[in-house]
Design an enzyme around this catalytic site. Structure first.
Site, PDB file in Angstrom:
ATOM      1  N   PRO A 115       0.845  -1.073   0.117  1.00 20.55           N
ATOM      2  CA  PRO A 115      -0.006   0.126   0.094  1.00 20.55           C
ATOM      3  C   PRO A 115       0.751   1.258  -0.140  1.00 20.55           C
ATOM      4  O   PRO A 115       1.933   1.431   0.769  1.00 20.55           O
ATOM      5  CB  PRO A 115      -0.767  -0.016   1.350  1.00 20.55           C
ATOM      6  CG  PRO A 115      -0.071  -1.152   2.155  1.00 20.55           C
ATOM      7  CD  PRO A 115       0.525  -1.963   1.124  1.00 20.55           C
ATOM      8  N   ASN A 116      -0.111   2.259  -0.692  1.00 14.98           N
ATOM      9  CA  ASN A 116       0.878   3.651  -0.711  1.00 14.98           C
ATOM     10  C   ASN A 116       2.011   3.771  -1.567  1.00 14.98           C
ATOM     11  O   ASN A 116       2.583   4.758  -1.920  1.00 14.98           O
ATOM     12  CB  ASN A 116       1.180   4.330   0.449  1.00 14.98           C
ATOM     13  CG  ASN A 116      -0.222   4.420   1.380  1.00 14.98           C
ATOM     14  OD1 ASN A 116      -1.006   4.999   1.053  1.00 14.98           O
ATOM     15  ND2 ASN A 116       0.001   3.711   2.649  1.00 14.98           N
ATOM     16  N   ARG A 153       5.448  10.927  -2.480  1.00 12.55           N
ATOM     17  CA  ARG A 153       4.972  10.705  -1.121  1.00 12.55           C
ATOM     18  C   ARG A 153       6.459  10.702  -0.257  1.00 12.55           C
ATOM     19  O   ARG A 153       7.385   9.772  -0.838  1.00 12.55           O
ATOM     20  CB  ARG A 153       4.571   9.111  -1.054  1.00 12.55           C
ATOM     21  CG  ARG A 153       4.525   8.416   0.217  1.00 12.55           C
ATOM     22  CD  ARG A 153       4.487   7.159   0.250  1.00 12.55           C
ATOM     23  NE  ARG A 153       4.291   6.367   1.560  1.00 12.55           N
ATOM     24  CZ  ARG A 153       4.653   5.350   1.972  1.00 12.55           C
ATOM     25  NH1 ARG A 153       4.836   4.324   1.044  1.00 12.55           N
ATOM     26  NH2 ARG A 153       4.172   5.096   3.250  1.00 12.55           N
ATOM     27  N   TYR A 182      11.613   8.278   0.863  1.00 16.76           N
ATOM     28  CA  TYR A 182      11.305   7.304  -0.145  1.00 16.76           C
ATOM     29  C   TYR A 182      12.087   7.656  -1.692  1.00 16.76           C
ATOM     30  O   TYR A 182      11.918   6.659  -2.431  1.00 16.76           O
ATOM     31  CB  TYR A 182       9.751   6.885  -0.402  1.00 16.76           C
ATOM     32  CG  TYR A 182       9.293   6.384   0.795  1.00 16.76           C
ATOM     33  CD1 TYR A 182       9.828   5.381   1.641  1.00 16.76           C
ATOM     34  CD2 TYR A 182       8.149   7.058   1.537  1.00 16.76           C
ATOM     35  CE1 TYR A 182       8.973   4.788   2.460  1.00 16.76           C
ATOM     36  CE2 TYR A 182       7.747   6.784   2.623  1.00 16.76           C
ATOM     37  CZ  TYR A 182       8.033   5.535   3.348  1.00 16.76           C
ATOM     38  OH  TYR A 182       7.546   4.898   4.554  1.00 16.76           O
ATOM     39  N   ASN A 192       8.176  -5.703  -1.274  1.00 19.25           N
ATOM     40  CA  ASN A 192       7.924  -4.564  -0.444  1.00 19.25           C
ATOM     41  C   ASN A 192       6.748  -4.682   0.046  1.00 19.25           C
ATOM     42  O   ASN A 192       5.830  -3.843  -0.786  1.00 19.25           O
ATOM     43  CB  ASN A 192       8.314  -3.293  -1.284  1.00 19.25           C
ATOM     44  CG  ASN A 192       8.493  -2.062  -0.244  1.00 19.25           C
ATOM     45  OD1 ASN A 192       8.054  -2.191   0.857  1.00 19.25           O
ATOM     46  ND2 ASN A 192       9.065  -1.172  -0.797  1.00 19.25           N
ATOM     47  N   ALA A 223       3.371  -1.089   4.459  1.00 12.04           N
ATOM     48  CA  ALA A 223       2.963  -1.030   5.921  1.00 12.04           C
ATOM     49  C   ALA A 223       2.523  -2.488   6.211  1.00 12.04           C
ATOM     50  O   ALA A 223       2.394  -2.791   7.527  1.00 12.04           O
ATOM     51  CB  ALA A 223       1.765  -0.003   5.976  1.00 12.04           C
ATOM     52  N   HIS A 270       4.398  -4.791   8.708  1.00 12.77           N
ATOM     53  CA  HIS A 270       4.393  -4.716  10.011  1.00 12.77           C
ATOM     54  C   HIS A 270       3.039  -5.214  10.706  1.00 12.77           C
ATOM     55  O   HIS A 270       2.772  -5.037  11.925  1.00 12.77           O
ATOM     56  CB  HIS A 270       4.620  -3.058  10.682  1.00 12.77           C
ATOM     57  CG  HIS A 270       5.716  -2.483   9.761  1.00 12.77           C
ATOM     58  ND1 HIS A 270       6.931  -2.926   9.950  1.00 12.77           N
ATOM     59  CD2 HIS A 270       5.769  -1.477   8.897  1.00 12.77           C
ATOM     60  CE1 HIS A 270       7.680  -2.226   9.117  1.00 12.77           C
ATOM     61  NE2 HIS A 270       6.907  -1.403   8.384  1.00 12.77           N
ATOM     62  N   ASP A 314       1.307 -15.905   6.019  1.00 13.16           N
ATOM     63  CA  ASP A 314       0.887 -17.349   5.912  1.00 13.16           C
ATOM     64  C   ASP A 314       0.829 -17.603   4.461  1.00 13.16           C
ATOM     65  O   ASP A 314       1.185 -18.611   3.871  1.00 13.16           O
ATOM     66  CB  ASP A 314      -0.556 -17.168   6.241  1.00 13.16           C
ATOM     67  CG  ASP A 314      -0.554 -17.493   7.967  1.00 13.16           C
ATOM     68  OD1 ASP A 314       0.637 -17.734   8.492  1.00 13.16           O
ATOM     69  OD2 ASP A 314      -1.645 -17.462   8.606  1.00 13.16           O
ATOM     70  N   GLU A 316      12.745  -9.674   0.836  1.00 15.40           N
ATOM     71  CA  GLU A 316      12.182  -8.419   1.477  1.00 15.40           C
ATOM     72  C   GLU A 316      12.756  -7.304   1.030  1.00 15.40           C
ATOM     73  O   GLU A 316      14.018  -7.040   1.367  1.00 15.40           O
ATOM     74  CB  GLU A 316      11.864  -8.640   3.079  1.00 15.40           C
ATOM     75  CG  GLU A 316      10.769  -7.506   3.668  1.00 15.40           C
ATOM     76  CD  GLU A 316      10.904  -7.924   5.034  1.00 15.40           C
ATOM     77  OE1 GLU A 316      11.341  -8.962   5.498  1.00 15.40           O
ATOM     78  OE2 GLU A 316      10.648  -6.638   5.803  1.00 15.40           O
ATOM     79  N   HIS A 366      12.912  -2.871   1.381  1.00 16.47           N
ATOM     80  CA  HIS A 366      12.119  -1.474   1.796  1.00 16.47           C
ATOM     81  C   HIS A 366      13.245  -0.261   1.190  1.00 16.47           C
ATOM     82  O   HIS A 366      14.363  -0.615   1.422  1.00 16.47           O
ATOM     83  CB  HIS A 366      12.211  -1.570   3.427  1.00 16.47           C
ATOM     84  CG  HIS A 366      11.333  -2.452   3.969  1.00 16.47           C
ATOM     85  ND1 HIS A 366       9.990  -2.465   3.948  1.00 16.47           N
ATOM     86  CD2 HIS A 366      11.633  -3.798   4.473  1.00 16.47           C
ATOM     87  CE1 HIS A 366       9.393  -3.464   4.558  1.00 16.47           C
ATOM     88  NE2 HIS A 366      10.383  -4.372   4.966  1.00 16.47           N
ATOM     89  N   SER A 392      13.147   2.632   2.510  1.00 16.12           N
ATOM     90  CA  SER A 392      13.875   3.421   3.719  1.00 16.12           C
ATOM     91  C   SER A 392      14.759   2.150   4.881  1.00 16.12           C
ATOM     92  O   SER A 392      14.142   1.163   4.730  1.00 16.12           O
ATOM     93  CB  SER A 392      12.963   4.067   4.389  1.00 16.12           C
ATOM     94  OG  SER A 392      11.722   3.320   4.931  1.00 16.12           O
ATOM     95  N   ARG A 437      13.729   4.248  12.111  1.00 14.20           N
ATOM     96  CA  ARG A 437      12.527   4.947  12.170  1.00 14.20           C
ATOM     97  C   ARG A 437      11.620   4.663  13.209  1.00 14.20           C
ATOM     98  O   ARG A 437      12.179   4.154  14.113  1.00 14.20           O
ATOM     99  CB  ARG A 437      11.651   4.593  10.692  1.00 14.20           C
ATOM    100  CG  ARG A 437      12.862   4.990   9.336  1.00 14.20           C
ATOM    101  CD  ARG A 437      11.841   4.902   8.150  1.00 14.20           C
ATOM    102  NE  ARG A 437      10.431   5.949   8.080  1.00 14.20           N
ATOM    103  CZ  ARG A 437       9.600   5.773   7.172  1.00 14.20           C
ATOM    104  NH1 ARG A 437       9.847   4.580   6.323  1.00 14.20           N
ATOM    105  NH2 ARG A 437       8.629   6.502   7.327  1.00 14.20           N
ATOM    106  N   ARG A 492       7.923   0.481  13.116  1.00 14.39           N
ATOM    107  CA  ARG A 492       8.503  -0.423  11.895  1.00 14.39           C
ATOM    108  C   ARG A 492       9.467  -1.268  12.093  1.00 14.39           C
ATOM    109  O   ARG A 492      10.061  -1.861  11.283  1.00 14.39           O
ATOM    110  CB  ARG A 492       8.815   0.651  11.043  1.00 14.39           C
ATOM    111  CG  ARG A 492       7.847   1.622  10.514  1.00 14.39           C
ATOM    112  CD  ARG A 492       8.355   2.796   9.472  1.00 14.39           C
ATOM    113  NE  ARG A 492       7.782   3.935   9.723  1.00 14.39           N
ATOM    114  CZ  ARG A 492       6.410   4.212   8.787  1.00 14.39           C
ATOM    115  NH1 ARG A 492       6.116   3.228   7.845  1.00 14.39           N
ATOM    116  NH2 ARG A 492       5.737   5.243   8.882  1.00 14.39           N
TER     117      ARG A 492
HETATM  118  C1  DQA Z   1       8.425   0.869   3.437  1.00 16.29           C
HETATM  119  C2  DQA Z   1       8.727   0.864   5.023  1.00 16.29           C
HETATM  120  C3  DQA Z   1       7.473   0.791   5.588  1.00 16.29           C
HETATM  121  O1  DQA Z   1       7.524   0.930   7.115  1.00 16.29           O
HETATM  122  C4  DQA Z   1       6.389   1.733   5.120  1.00 16.29           C
HETATM  123  O2  DQA Z   1       5.007   1.346   5.654  1.00 16.29           O
HETATM  124  C5  DQA Z   1       6.146   1.805   3.580  1.00 16.29           C
HETATM  125  C6  DQA Z   1       7.383   1.432   2.788  1.00 16.29           C
HETATM  126  C7  DQA Z   1       9.805   1.279   2.625  1.00 16.29           C
HETATM  127  O3  DQA Z   1       9.948   0.976   1.463  1.00 16.29           O
HETATM  128  O4  DQA Z   1      10.594   1.764   3.141  1.00 16.29           O
HETATM  129  O5  DQA Z   1       5.112   1.948   3.087  1.00 16.29           O
HETATM  130  O6  DQA Z   1       8.154  -0.577   3.128  1.00 16.29           O
END
Ligand code: DQA
Length: 147
Positions: free
Chosen positions: A10-11, A18, A23, A74, A77, A80, A87, A98, A100, A102, A107, A111
């Site tokens: 998401p996002n 953003r 990011y 990735n 959110a 977490h 699952d 995995e 990320h 950032s 942070r 997170r």
């Molecule tokens: C993220 C880090 C997550 O904590 C955050 O919720 C994101 C982006 C990252 O790519 O740094 O949406 O996964």
């Protein structure tokens, strides 16, 4: 040639606008282009997707069963919060990296925990979009070793 799934939570559709100080300035389309080129140079195909919906990400992971050789994920959110994504990866058994953008460890406390990390072959954070490329290299190495 294998298929590597690259999933984004998401996002991440808002990348570029953003919180660019956190990011970066690249858009998700830029990240997709970088990943497509990298996978091509490694001799693999990617399936790149983003969703703001947890269940849709679960379905995408399930649909990769027996077909997708590796997952670069990735979960944003949902990293977490999501037992469902944990699952799904377990159920499908797909080798997962995995990513990320950032450095989540610098942070907020919320997170610091990941439901995905215990299942991941590797975790890359704090390298911005380059982290996806490192994950693709690791996935390709695994695919070559697994034969
Ligand atoms: C993220 C880090 C997550 O904590 C955050 O919720 C994101 C982006 C990252 O790519 O740094 O949406 O996964």
């Amino acid at each position: 040639m294998a298929v590597i799934q690259v999933l984004n939570g998401p996002n991440l559709n808002l990348l570029g606008t953003r919180e660019p100080e956190v990011y970066g300035h690249l858009t998700l389309a830029d990240v997709e282009t970088m990943c497509t080129e990298k996978a091509g140079s490694l001799g693999h195909d990617i399936e790149f997707a983003q969703s703001n919906h947890e269940g849709e990400l679960v379905t995408l992971i399930q649909e990769g069963r027996g077909r997708v050789a590796a997952l670069v994920f990735n979960p944003a959110a949902y990293t977490h919060t999501s037992v469902a994504l944990h699952d799904a990866i377990r159920a499908v058994g797909v080798p997962t990296w995995e990513v990320h953008l950032s450095n989540v460890h610098q942070r907020e406390a919320f997170r610091q925990h990941s439901y995905i990390s215990p299942l991941a072959r590797g975790v890359i954070c704090g390298y911005g979009a380059k982290g996806y490329l490192v994950a693709l290299e690791a996935a390709a190495e695994h695919i070559a070793e697994a034969g």
